[in-house]
Every structure is written in structure tokens, then in C-alpha cells.
Design an enzyme around this catalytic site. Structure first.
Site, PDB file in Angstrom:
ATOM      1  N   ASP A   1       6.529 -14.542   5.913  1.00  0.00           N
ATOM      2  CA  ASP A   1       7.626 -14.796   5.717  1.00  0.00           C
ATOM      3  C   ASP A   1       8.050 -13.269   5.000  1.00  0.00           C
ATOM      4  OD1 ASP A   1       5.669 -13.867   4.043  1.00  0.00           O
ATOM      5  OD2 ASP A   1       5.457 -14.639   2.114  1.00  0.00           O
TER       6      ASP A   1
ATOM      7  N   ARG B   1       2.296 -20.270   1.823  1.00  0.00           N
ATOM      8  CA  ARG B   1       2.650 -19.415   0.453  1.00  0.00           C
ATOM      9  C   ARG B   1       3.783 -20.319   0.104  1.00  0.00           C
ATOM     10  NH1 ARG B   1       4.540 -14.855  -2.788  1.00  0.00           N
ATOM     11  NH2 ARG B   1       5.305 -14.198  -0.688  1.00  0.00           N
TER      12      ARG B   1
ATOM     13  N   ARG C   1      -6.077  -7.451  -5.250  1.00  0.00           N
ATOM     14  CA  ARG C   1      -5.170  -7.828  -5.420  1.00  0.00           C
ATOM     15  C   ARG C   1      -5.744  -6.169  -6.913  1.00  0.00           C
ATOM     16  NH1 ARG C   1      -2.796 -11.132  -2.047  1.00  0.00           N
ATOM     17  NH2 ARG C   1      -3.835 -12.948  -2.050  1.00  0.00           N
TER      18      ARG C   1
ATOM     19  N   GLY D   1      -3.397 -10.347   0.875  1.00  0.00           N
ATOM     20  CA  GLY D   1      -4.175 -11.286   1.745  1.00  0.00           C
ATOM     21  C   GLY D   1      -4.145 -10.929   2.682  1.00  0.00           C
TER      22      GLY D   1
ATOM     23  N   THR E   1       0.555  -9.848   7.543  1.00  0.00           N
ATOM     24  CA  THR E   1       1.022 -11.407   6.776  1.00  0.00           C
ATOM     25  C   THR E   1       0.724 -12.852   7.503  1.00  0.00           C
ATOM     26  OG1 THR E   1       1.554 -12.787   4.936  1.00  0.00           O
ATOM     27  CG2 THR E   1       2.785 -11.809   5.871  1.00  0.00           C
TER      28      THR E   1
ATOM     29  N   ASP F   1       4.374  -9.946   0.945  1.00  0.00           N
ATOM     30  CA  ASP F   1       5.487  -9.782   0.078  1.00  0.00           C
ATOM     31  C   ASP F   1       5.158  -8.873  -1.076  1.00  0.00           C
ATOM     32  OD1 ASP F   1       7.580 -10.256  -0.545  1.00  0.00           O
ATOM     33  OD2 ASP F   1       6.715 -11.094  -2.926  1.00  0.00           O
TER      34      ASP F   1
ATOM     35  N   ASP G   1       1.244 -15.878   6.549  1.00  0.00           N
ATOM     36  CA  ASP G   1       2.712 -15.729   5.701  1.00  0.00           C
ATOM     37  C   ASP G   1       3.776 -16.808   7.061  1.00  0.00           C
ATOM     38  OD1 ASP G   1       0.951 -17.405   4.350  1.00  0.00           O
ATOM     39  OD2 ASP G   1       1.557 -15.735   2.584  1.00  0.00           O
TER      40      ASP G   1
END
Length: 319
Positions: A129, A171, A72, A11, A125, A103, A127
């Protein structure tokens, strides 16, 4: 080392362009040839690679998204796909690769590292994360985008005396929900890292109503459930008039904040420094405002954690 490559994968995140700019210009400054790989690992397999000059990355630091594009690539999860990518790198004489992403992107860099091909991971990202760094590129911009939406939704929630449920991205991590909820004064924050009791949420809404409060904001992280699903559950145990707002991909776009531009520039430059030092298989990050790097083979095995004190504080302040 004479030639390095850079790609963005997964992303997109605001600040990726600033990182690409830093990697290209830091490399050129130190006499390296820098190549950009388009469309992530998919473009690597197909050989969509071009040399970057200092001017190639001019006027991009303020732009959201990624000029290298992203995609992707299930094929890169296979040994055959990885070998195709390595062959393309060899074909262009690229000796090391900087991977900007989250990730899944790190997983690809990890595989290349295991095959003996030096990679440096740069956390990009929204996120937030990725273990081994306090912040990821794009998180601050996304956070401010969400906060702006919360402020505007609160205006209409107040006008119509309603409870608004706002679904945010992240996510499987609750950082966007937690930080935006605390900054936006949300009455409840629902995140994957903490269990929630619907009856407790209703009780908190009732307490607010009893002291004259006419509206409320509930932030729901997508990793828990959709905003619509949460509204349905809330409707089964209460009579509150609710509306759902799903912010969606607006959270990924926009010009990066000053924080993300600086973070991306620092991390991108550090990635090049590590390669110049002869180090590969590392993941750069920032901890306590200091640049750090970790073994990329180890970093993915560590859990992502939130700041539990922030979650506790959000509940204390939203009485």
C-alpha cells in the site's frame, strides 16, 4: 559520508532481512560503516545500535521476519522522541538512515527528513500500500501464503459443499485480497476500494448453485470488515452453509519468495547508492520493473490505487 544506519519498523515482512543484507554489504563494498538499529524507532531512541559486518548479515537472505526486530513507537511521533533519535544517531556518528517499512515507518523517516536528517525509505510491508512503487517487499510472499491456504480450503469446501469466507490482511488496501482472489479463483472478492452489494453476491452464489456448483470461496479484506461480520451479513439474506477462516499473522511469516529476495536486494542497494550520491529524503521503489525514487515528503500525500481492470476481470471469470 562515512557511516549509515538501517532499521526495520512497523509490521515485519518477508524479505526485510534480504534488504538489510543488501544495505549492509553494498555499504561495506563502497567503504562505508553500516550500523543496525534494533527494535525500530523505539530502539533508535534507546540507542540499541550495533555495527554490522559482512558476516553479521550472512545466512539471513532466506529468513522471514527481521533480525533487527521491529516495534511500534508512539513516542517517535512526538518532537521530543524525534530529537532523542537524532541525538543517538549523532552519538554514533551515523550520518544517514535507511528505513525499511510501511506507511508509519515512512512517516518517521519523513519527520527526520524535515529535521534536516537524510533518510531513504525502502517499502517493506505485505500490504503493498505504499505509493511510488508497484510492489512492496513481502507482498509476493504473503500473496503466495494466502494462495496456498485458499487451495487447501477449497479442497475441504468441495468435500463438504460449503461456502468458505476467508479473511486476509492488507490494512486499508485490498491488494492481497484482489491478487489472491484472482489467482485462487474466488467467487467474490471484497476489498475497500470497491463497493459491494450483498444481494449481488447472493445472486452469483445462486447462479453457481444452479449450474451444479457445490462450494464457493469468498475473500474479504480486513479493511472492509471481519470475515465473521461478513458471514453474519450473508446469513441474513441467504441460507448458505458458511465457514470463516481468518488467516491472520501466518501471512507475515515464512521464507521470502525469489521475487521478494531479488526486489529487496535491488531496493536496498539502490538506497545506499542514493546516499552515496548525496541524496536524502527519497523513497525507492520499482515501477515497470525499473528502479525509481521519489521525494519522501511528497510520496505520502499520494493515494494508493488498485488495478481496477483486475477487479473487473475477477468478476468476469467467476461466473
Amino acid at each position: 559520508m562515512k557511516r549509515i544506519g538501517v532499521l526495520t519498523s512497523g509490521g515485519d515482512a518477508p524479505g526485510m532481512n534480504a534488504a538489510v543484507r543488501a544495505i549492509a554489504r553494498k555499504g561495506i563494498y563502497h567503504g562505508l560503516e553500516v550500523f543496525g538499529v534494533h527494535q525500530g524507532y523505539s530502539g533508535l531512541i534507546e540507542g540499541h545500535i550495533e555495527k554490522l559486518e559482512a558476516g553479521s548479515v550472512g545466512d539471513i537472505i532466506q529468513r522471514g521476519g527481521t533480525i533487527l526486530q521491529s516495534a511500534r513507537c508512539p513516542e517517535f511521533k512526538t518532537l521530543e522522541g524525534q530529537q532523542k533519535g537524532i541525538e543517538q544517531l549523532k552519538k554514533h556518528g551515523i550520518e544517514a538512515l535507511v528505513v525499511i517499512g510501511g506507511d508509519g515507518s515512512y512517516q518517521g523517516a519523513k519527520k527526520l527528513t524535515e529535521h534536516g536528517y537524510p533518510c531513504i525509505g525502502v517499502p517493506g510491508t505485505i500490504d503493498n500500500d505504499i505509493p511510488g512503487t508497484d510492489f512492496t517487499i513481502g507482498f509476493d510472499t504473503a500473496l503466495n501464503t494466502v494462495l496456498d491456504a485458499i487451495d487447501k480450503i477449497r479442497d475441504t469446501a468441495s468435500s463438504h459443499e460449503r461456502t468458505f469466507i476467508i479473511e486476509v490482511m492488507g490494512r486499508n488496501a485490498g491488494d492481497i485480497a484482489l491478487w489472491s482472489g484472482l489467482a485462487g479463483g474466488a467467487e467474490s472478492i471484497i476489498i475497500p476500494e470497491e463497493n459491494f452489494d450483498m444481494n449481488d453476491i447472493v445472486q452469483r452464489l445462486n447462479q453457481g448453485s444452479e449450474r451444479g456448483k457445490k462450494h464457493s470461496i469468498i475473500i474479504v479484506a480486513e479493511g472492509v470488515m471481519s470475515g465473521t461480520a461478513f458471514a453474519e451479513k450473508l446469513g441474513k439474506v441467504s441460507n448458505y452453509d458458511t465457514r470463516v477462516s481468518v488467516l491472520g499473522h501466518i501471512q507475515r511469516g515464512g521464507s521470502p519468495t525469489a521475487f521478494d529476495r531479488v526486489l529487496a536486494s535491488r531496493l536496498g542497494a539502490r538506497a545506499v547508492e542514493l546516499l552515496l550520491e548525496g541524496k536524502g529524503g527519497r523513497a525507492v521503489g520499482i515501477e515497470n520493473n525499473k528502479l525509481v525514487d521519489h521525494d519522501i515528503l511528497e510520496i505520502l500525500g499520494k493515494p494508493h490505487n488498485i488495478d481496477n481492470s483486475m477487479y473487473k476481470l475477477s468478476k468476469e471469470l467467476s461466473i
